[in-house]
Design a protein around this motif. Structure first.
Motif, PDB file in Angstrom:
ATOM      1  N   MET A   1       0.837  -1.194   0.000  1.00 46.30           N
ATOM      2  CA  MET A   1       0.000   0.000   0.000  1.00 46.30           C
ATOM      3  C   MET A   1       0.876   1.249   0.000  1.00 46.30           C
ATOM      4  O   MET A   1       1.752   1.388   0.847  1.00 46.30           O
ATOM      5  N   TYR A   2       0.675   2.113  -0.949  1.00 49.12           N
ATOM      6  CA  TYR A   2       1.431   3.363  -1.035  1.00 49.12           C
ATOM      7  C   TYR A   2       0.874   4.332   0.000  1.00 49.12           C
ATOM      8  O   TYR A   2      -0.335   4.551   0.087  1.00 49.12           O
ATOM      9  N   ILE A   3       1.758   4.925   0.811  1.00 51.07           N
ATOM     10  CA  ILE A   3       1.321   5.793   1.910  1.00 51.07           C
ATOM     11  C   ILE A   3       2.087   7.100   1.880  1.00 51.07           C
ATOM     12  O   ILE A   3       3.305   7.117   1.684  1.00 51.07           O
ATOM     13  N   LYS A   4       1.378   8.188   2.082  1.00 51.86           N
ATOM     14  CA  LYS A   4       1.992   9.491   2.256  1.00 51.86           C
ATOM     15  C   LYS A   4       1.645  10.047   3.626  1.00 51.86           C
ATOM     16  O   LYS A   4       0.495   9.963   4.069  1.00 51.86           O
ATOM     17  N   THR A   5       2.650  10.597   4.289  1.00 52.40           N
ATOM     18  CA  THR A   5       2.425  11.432   5.472  1.00 52.40           C
ATOM     19  C   THR A   5       2.499  12.869   4.990  1.00 52.40           C
ATOM     20  O   THR A   5       3.404  13.231   4.231  1.00 52.40           O
ATOM     21  N   VAL A   6       1.538  13.693   5.412  1.00 53.60           N
ATOM     22  CA  VAL A   6       1.499  15.085   4.962  1.00 53.60           C
ATOM     23  C   VAL A   6       1.489  16.018   6.162  1.00 53.60           C
ATOM     24  O   VAL A   6       0.775  15.801   7.130  1.00 53.60           O
ATOM     25  N   LYS A   7       2.313  17.029   6.093  1.00 48.67           N
ATOM     26  CA  LYS A   7       2.364  18.041   7.148  1.00 48.67           C
ATOM     27  C   LYS A   7       2.006  19.387   6.549  1.00 48.67           C
ATOM     28  O   LYS A   7       2.481  19.733   5.468  1.00 48.67           O
ATOM     29  N   PHE A   8       1.151  20.135   7.247  1.00 47.55           N
ATOM     30  CA  PHE A   8       0.754  21.456   6.786  1.00 47.55           C
ATOM     31  C   PHE A   8       1.189  22.499   7.804  1.00 47.55           C
ATOM     32  O   PHE A   8       0.921  22.369   9.004  1.00 47.55           O
ATOM     33  N   GLY A   9       1.866  23.531   7.312  1.00 48.29           N
ATOM     34  CA  GLY A   9       2.385  24.582   8.174  1.00 48.29           C
ATOM     35  C   GLY A   9       1.322  25.582   8.580  1.00 48.29           C
ATOM     36  O   GLY A   9       0.163  25.507   8.163  1.00 48.29           O
ATOM     37  N   GLY A  10       1.736  26.547   9.400  1.00 51.62           N
ATOM     38  CA  GLY A  10       0.809  27.513   9.961  1.00 51.62           C
ATOM     39  C   GLY A  10       0.108  28.379   8.935  1.00 51.62           C
ATOM     40  O   GLY A  10      -1.081  28.685   9.067  1.00 51.62           O
ATOM     41  N   SER A  11       0.835  28.781   7.877  1.00 53.36           N
ATOM     42  CA  SER A  11       0.205  29.599   6.842  1.00 53.36           C
ATOM     43  C   SER A  11      -0.835  28.796   6.071  1.00 53.36           C
ATOM     44  O   SER A  11      -1.806  29.356   5.549  1.00 53.36           O
ATOM     45  N   SER A  12      -0.654  27.490   6.001  1.00 61.86           N
ATOM     46  CA  SER A  12      -1.601  26.621   5.299  1.00 61.86           C
ATOM     47  C   SER A  12      -2.879  26.406   6.097  1.00 61.86           C
ATOM     48  O   SER A  12      -3.893  25.964   5.538  1.00 61.86           O
ATOM     49  N   LEU A  13      -2.832  26.692   7.388  1.00 61.87           N
ATOM     50  CA  LEU A  13      -3.983  26.451   8.266  1.00 61.87           C
ATOM     51  C   LEU A  13      -4.347  27.698   9.051  1.00 61.87           C
ATOM     52  O   LEU A  13      -4.838  27.619  10.181  1.00 61.87           O
ATOM     53  N   ALA A  14      -4.139  28.857   8.457  1.00 64.57           N
ATOM     54  CA  ALA A  14      -4.329  30.117   9.174  1.00 64.57           C
ATOM     55  C   ALA A  14      -5.792  30.486   9.366  1.00 64.57           C
ATOM     56  O   ALA A  14      -6.151  31.172  10.329  1.00 64.57           O
ATOM     57  N   ASP A  15      -6.664  30.047   8.449  1.00 70.45           N
ATOM     58  CA  ASP A  15      -8.084  30.389   8.555  1.00 70.45           C
ATOM     59  C   ASP A  15      -8.916  29.332   7.840  1.00 70.45           C
ATOM     60  O   ASP A  15      -8.382  28.357   7.297  1.00 70.45           O
ATOM     61  N   ALA A  16     -10.234  29.546   7.815  1.00 71.79           N
ATOM     62  CA  ALA A  16     -11.138  28.549   7.241  1.00 71.79           C
ATOM     63  C   ALA A  16     -10.888  28.348   5.752  1.00 71.79           C
ATOM     64  O   ALA A  16     -10.962  27.214   5.248  1.00 71.79           O
ATOM     65  N   ALA A  17     -10.588  29.423   5.030  1.00 71.73           N
ATOM     66  CA  ALA A  17     -10.337  29.296   3.594  1.00 71.73           C
ATOM     67  C   ALA A  17      -9.133  28.393   3.333  1.00 71.73           C
ATOM     68  O   ALA A  17      -9.153  27.559   2.417  1.00 71.73           O
ATOM     69  N   GLN A  18      -8.095  28.545   4.147  1.00 71.00           N
ATOM     70  CA  GLN A  18      -6.910  27.701   3.997  1.00 71.00           C
ATOM     71  C   GLN A  18      -7.219  26.260   4.402  1.00 71.00           C
ATOM     72  O   GLN A  18      -6.727  25.316   3.773  1.00 71.00           O
ATOM     73  N   PHE A  19      -8.031  26.078   5.437  1.00 69.33           N
ATOM     74  CA  PHE A  19      -8.446  24.728   5.838  1.00 69.33           C
ATOM     75  C   PHE A  19      -9.109  24.003   4.673  1.00 69.33           C
ATOM     76  O   PHE A  19      -8.871  22.813   4.443  1.00 69.33           O
ATOM     77  N   LYS A  20      -9.968  24.725   3.947  1.00 67.45           N
ATOM     78  CA  LYS A  20     -10.685  24.110   2.828  1.00 67.45           C
ATOM     79  C   LYS A  20      -9.708  23.684   1.734  1.00 67.45           C
ATOM     80  O   LYS A  20      -9.860  22.612   1.125  1.00 67.45           O
ATOM     81  N   LYS A  21      -8.677  24.510   1.474  1.00 63.74           N
ATOM     82  CA  LYS A  21      -7.656  24.138   0.494  1.00 63.74           C
ATOM     83  C   LYS A  21      -6.936  22.864   0.926  1.00 63.74           C
ATOM     84  O   LYS A  21      -6.696  21.962   0.118  1.00 63.74           O
ATOM     85  N   VAL A  22      -6.591  22.826   2.210  1.00 64.28           N
ATOM     86  CA  VAL A  22      -5.865  21.663   2.739  1.00 64.28           C
ATOM     87  C   VAL A  22      -6.710  20.404   2.637  1.00 64.28           C
ATOM     88  O   VAL A  22      -6.227  19.345   2.208  1.00 64.28           O
ATOM     89  N   ALA A  23      -7.982  20.513   3.014  1.00 64.04           N
ATOM     90  CA  ALA A  23      -8.868  19.348   2.950  1.00 64.04           C
ATOM     91  C   ALA A  23      -9.007  18.852   1.512  1.00 64.04           C
ATOM     92  O   ALA A  23      -9.027  17.638   1.259  1.00 64.04           O
ATOM     93  N   GLN A  24      -9.078  19.774   0.574  1.00 66.57           N
ATOM     94  CA  GLN A  24      -9.185  19.385  -0.836  1.00 66.57           C
ATOM     95  C   GLN A  24      -7.922  18.660  -1.290  1.00 66.57           C
ATOM     96  O   GLN A  24      -7.990  17.668  -2.028  1.00 66.57           O
ATOM     97  N   ILE A  25      -6.764  19.145  -0.853  1.00 66.73           N
ATOM     98  CA  ILE A  25      -5.500  18.492  -1.196  1.00 66.73           C
ATOM     99  C   ILE A  25      -5.466  17.072  -0.642  1.00 66.73           C
ATOM    100  O   ILE A  25      -5.093  16.114  -1.342  1.00 66.73           O
TER     101      ILE A  25
END
Length: 437
Positions: free
Chosen positions: A1-25
């Motif tokens: 099974m191919y597995i990725k661990t993903v880390k998102f920095g503070g600018s990527s999770l600064a507000d709800a709009a960024q959260f939505k981008k991260v969730a889509q990714i």
């Protein structure tokens, strides 16, 4: 099974709009299974990072001052994210626990870690996956260093029954059971730890830039991105000031041979930079990157026939070690040696150190020169190529930069220059233009 661990920095999770981008990714790639989240960063240039707000809250609590206004502002940041995501989620119980802890036994590491803790709670709920508290599986030794093997085993066991999970970055459990944080930027390390523990095929580190740049884009406008860089090269650049990835984040994945992919949350289609164990030399004489950092001092020592005195250098290094001073570089000659050290390490020790050195090694001349910057030029294909060093020195000379020190690493992937601090940025620009302009 191919597995990725993903880390998102503070600018990527600064507000709800960024959260939505991260969730889509995350949802766009089924192999992105383990998510490491940072605390909310700045929403704009005039904003304040939540971690800094938490440190302020701790300072107020530790002084016995009223921290309610700061704490309310912190609560509002998370409440705004939840509202913007349209979620039916309450963090009131968590806020109550944090507020009580600040009142009764304020602890800076605990306070600072709550940004990652709360943001990860939101992310887990938004994605509909389990939340795993880092304090339950990331452990530190009594001396404050990471207990790497115990941590690897614990994280592996904790996640073995979970096909997906969100884990807060930045903190773990101290030897006494309290919360302990890594240094700032430590969520990168958490991501690396998780990647190793789950046997990930790739560790994706998502931030606000499209990879590692050849030079700091604040110094060199429109600096080109690096396609591929080795762990060793990146560590050299990170130590000298390249700040895309925490330098200690390299070790867990390097041991397991897991590549790191630096990606841009705001430009997810960009391939970013791949950080790997080994990479081919694409072009002889090519440099991978340039980085520089000021704040160094040079201890210069001269003594006739120094090279024939057994133990002379060892005596100097022992004295420096006894003062707790870490050595950066040691360029030497037959009758001279220079020791490059951090200027901050000399604070409160300078006079006593010089006096002891005079007493024990009897130099003919000795002085400490401050305001030195170190420039690292890194590249796996550059050192054995004729003319690379000449190109570097010519670029500096044409820019009016006087080179104070030259040191080539034993691995032959880097050349270190010492220049006046005021010439640090000028040197980086000149060398970049010589090779990449």
């Amino acid at each position: 099974m191919y597995i990725k661990t993903v880390k998102f920095g503070g600018s990527s999770l600064a507000d709800a709009a960024q959260f939505k981008k991260v969730a889509q990714i995350i949802r766009s790639d089924d192999t992105r299974r383990y998510v490491v989240a940072s605390a909310p960063g700045k929403r704009n240039s005039g904003d304040i990072k939540v971690t800094d707000m938490l440190y302020k809250c701790y300072a107020e609590a530790a002084e016995g001052a009223d921290f309610s206004a700061t704490f309310s502002a912190i609560k509002a940041r998370f409440s705004d994210i939840i509202a913007g995501l349209g979620m039916d989620l309450s963090l009131e119980d968590e806020f109550d626990v944090i507020e009580t802890s600040l009142k009764e036994s304020p602890n800076s590491d605990y306070a600072a870690s709550r940004g990652e803790f709360l943001n990860s709670k939101i992310m887990a709920a938004y994605l509909g996956v389990p939340f795993v508290d880092a304090a339950s599986c990331i452990f530190f030794n009594e001396n404050g260093t990471l207990d790497a093997e115990r941590t690897n085993a614990a994280v592996s066991e904790k996640l073995s029954g979970l096909t997906r999970a969100v884990i807060p970055g930045f903190y773990g459990c101290a030897a006494d059971g309290t919360i302990k944080t890594f240094s700032r930027g430590g969520s990168d390390i958490t991501g690396s730890i998780v990647a190793r523990a789950v046997g990930a095929d790739v560790y994706e580190n998502w931030t606000d830039v499209s990879g590692v740049m050849i030079a700091d884009p604040r110094i060199v406008k429109n600096a080109k991105a690096i396609d591929t860089i080795t762990y060793t090269e990146l560590r050299e650049l990170s130590y000298m000031g390249a700040s895309v990835l925490h330098e200690d984040a390299i070790f867990p994945v390097k041991a397991a041979g897991i590549p790191i992919n630096i990606r841009n949350t705001n430009n997810p289609d960009a391939p970013g930079t791949m950080i790997v164990r080994e990479a081919r030399i694409s072009r002889a004489g090519e440099i991978t990157g340039i980085a520089g950092r000021a704040g160094f001092s040079t201890l210069r020592i001269e003594k006739d026939q120094m090279n024939s005195v057994v133990g002379f250098v060892a005596e100097i290094l022992t004295i420096l070690a006894n003062y707790g001073i870490i050595i950066e570089h040691i360029p030497t000659g037959i009758d001279t040696m220079s020791v490059i050290i951090s200027s901050s390490a000399l604070e409160g020790k300078r006079d006593a150190l010089l006096a002891e050195l005079h007493d024990k090694v009897h130099p003919d001349y000795m002085a400490i020169e401050d305001d030195v910057a170190l420039i690292a030029i890194v590249g796996r294909g550059m050192v054995r190529h004729k003319g690379t060093a000449a190109k570097i020195f010519t670029a500096c000379a044409q820019a009016g930069v006087n080179i104070l020190m030259i040191d080539q690493g034993s691995s032959e992937i880097n050349i270190i220059l010492g220049v006046d601090s005021q010439d640090c940025e000028k040197s980086i620009s000149a060398i970049y233009n010589a090779f990449c302009g």
